[in-house]
Every structure is written in structure tokens, then in C-alpha cells.
Design an enzyme around this catalytic site. Sequence first.
Site, PDB file in Angstrom:
ATOM      1  N   GLU A   1      -5.134   0.451   2.147  1.00 35.47           N
ATOM      2  CA  GLU A   1      -5.574  -0.938   2.215  1.00 35.47           C
ATOM      3  C   GLU A   1      -6.990  -1.086   1.654  1.00 35.47           C
ATOM      4  OE1 GLU A   1      -3.921  -3.580   2.966  1.00 35.47           O
ATOM      5  OE2 GLU A   1      -2.076  -2.549   3.561  1.00 35.47           O
TER       6      GLU A   1
ATOM      7  N   SER B   1       0.814  -1.215   0.000  1.00 35.61           N
ATOM      8  CA  SER B   1       0.000   0.000   0.000  1.00 35.61           C
ATOM      9  C   SER B   1       0.848   1.266   0.000  1.00 35.61           C
ATOM     10  CB  SER B   1      -0.939   0.011   1.210  1.00 35.61           C
ATOM     11  OG  SER B   1      -0.199   0.034   2.424  1.00 35.61           O
ATOM     12  N   HIS B   2       2.165   1.131   0.206  1.00 42.06           N
ATOM     13  CA  HIS B   2       3.063   2.285   0.158  1.00 42.06           C
ATOM     14  C   HIS B   2       4.230   2.046  -0.800  1.00 42.06           C
ATOM     15  CE1 HIS B   2       0.876   3.262   3.874  1.00 42.06           C
ATOM     16  NE2 HIS B   2       1.120   4.504   3.531  1.00 42.06           N
TER      17      HIS B   2
END
Length: 334
Positions: free
Chosen positions: A185, A44-45
Site C-alpha cells: 500500500e 496491492s496483490h
Amino acid sequence: MIALTLDETRTLAESILRHNGFSEPHVKAVAEVVWAGERDECASHGLWRLLGCIATLRNGKVVADAEPELIDQAPAIVRVDAKGGFSQRAFQMGTPVLVEKARNSGIAAMAINHCVHFSALWSEIEVLTEAGLVAMAFTPSHSWVAPAGGSKPLFGTNPIAFGWPRVGKPPFIFDFATSAVARGEIQLHERAGKAIPLGWGIDADGQPSTDPSAVLNGAMLTFGGHKGSALSAMVELIAGPLIGDLTSVESQQYDAGSKSSPYHGELIIALDPKRFLGDAVDHHLARAESLFEGIQGQGARLPSQRRYDARERSLRDGVKITEKLYEDLQALLV
């Protein structure tokens, strides 16, 4: 799935940022945190964030060649005006001054103002623990999260991060949103067509939902009910009005519906154990190890241990991303 080496991951990130007009300091700074996300299996990053970076640029909500301004605010405070650029470049510029001030005074703070922020905080905290400092970081986001007992977005995901340096071992670091889950997420679940667990958010009518699209258009929830809600309010205050920057609601208003990355500020606090403890520093840092041993001795996992395990795998085997994400990233090079 598409397999990439870590070098290929960095090269891809840098190529996308450079092709879309970011200046070289921003290319290097942003690519570094995206690369670190993939390395530590924080999807997610990781590379996925580049889609949002380029969309934010094309929406006119980030300055691709911003040159931050360093301001020596006070003996233990440094400010960095990011001038509308991504926060990573401002962080890189201000960190040496923050470290020096912390070593001189024992405790120091850095306020980053007028920045666009999309990344996890642990990558910044890790820089400070590598310098032997204890560190904390706080930042708001867009108003996506309802307060406990409410039904409408007011807070950001408002992460809090903390780091403790350890001799010969990876630092103790936690970095978590005060929302029940990071917004990324939920977006990844939406992208994959998967339901989300109950408790992550509510729909526009205030009803619990497992539909990621309904929650993204409704409101996320804080973790731990009123406790997470109070912590989220704290982040709004100390990383908003205290440093003269925007709250999550104000950031959302600035966004004006473009769905770009949040625009606001960040507060980072660094503490030097050597200044607190003097000649006794080694003794007391060794005492701290008994706490970590006590946690792991019960079979519990230290925060960030999953990331460190993933890092070992990635350094050895590289990483994998979905074919769809790879195609979307390649499209940014056209």
C-alpha cells in the site's frame, strides 16, 4: 484506465511469467494468485506484483523452474522445501497432504521452507476453507518494521490469516499485516505520488512521516502499538526458528540490497471440525453463524466482505488497471 476481462488478466499474467522463463507449474500457480488479487480488487496483490516477480528473477533471487520436495515429517506435520522457488507451487504440492493429515488427526501443520513469498495469505486460506477446514497461516518478510518503542526496522510486515468455513456462504477470512498497513500500500502511494496517513511509518531519523519514500527508507510501524509488536514477534518465531527458516532480518540480509521479494518460510495450520466435534459438527457450525449474524446485525462488516462484493463485480464487469501499469507490464513481454 485500461479495462480487462478476467480471462485477459490471467492470460496477461501467464504470458509475462512464461516469457520470462518460469516453468509451467510456476506460471499457473503464480498467475492464479495474481489473478485472484485483481478479481477481488486487491490492487496491492494483483497484476502490479508481477513487476516485483520479474525483478526478483532478474536479480537472481528466485528459481524459475524449482521443483519442490515433499517431506512427510510426522503424523500431523508435512514439510515442503520450495527449493528457492515462489511459495505458490510449494503450497499447491503440499496442500493435499496437509488436508489428509488434518482429517486423520484433527489438526495438522505444513511448513514451507526456502520459498520466495510475495502474495496475500487469504488465497491459501480460502483453499483450505473450501475443504471444510479451519485454517491459519503465518509468514515473515523483510525487516521493514520497527518494534513498538523502537525506531529501526526489525520485524517484517508479518501477516496473520485465519479462515472459518461456512455452509452456503463465503468463508469468514481475515488476513492482515501486523504492521499498520501492508508494504504494498505504501509502494502504491509512492507510485501515485500520494501522501500516506500518519501512523503508517517513520523516516530514517525515527520521525513520523507522511512521505511514502521516506517511510520506505525508514521504518514501518506495527498496528496497535505493543500488541501488534508482540504478534509480529510471534510470527517471527513460529514461522522462522520453529520451522527452521529465516527471520525477517535474515531474509533482508539474504536480499543483499537487491530489493527482491522476501525469502523465508511459511507455517500453515489446519483444523478439521469433524474430528473435533464428530456427529455434533453441524450443530456447532450452525451455532457459529449466530456470531456472524450478531456482527452484521449491528451494521458491521465481516472481514473479506469487501473482497467478496468486488468479486461479484469483477466476474460480471471485468477489472481496470492504470494505463501506466499496463505499459509497465507490456514492457515485461519485450
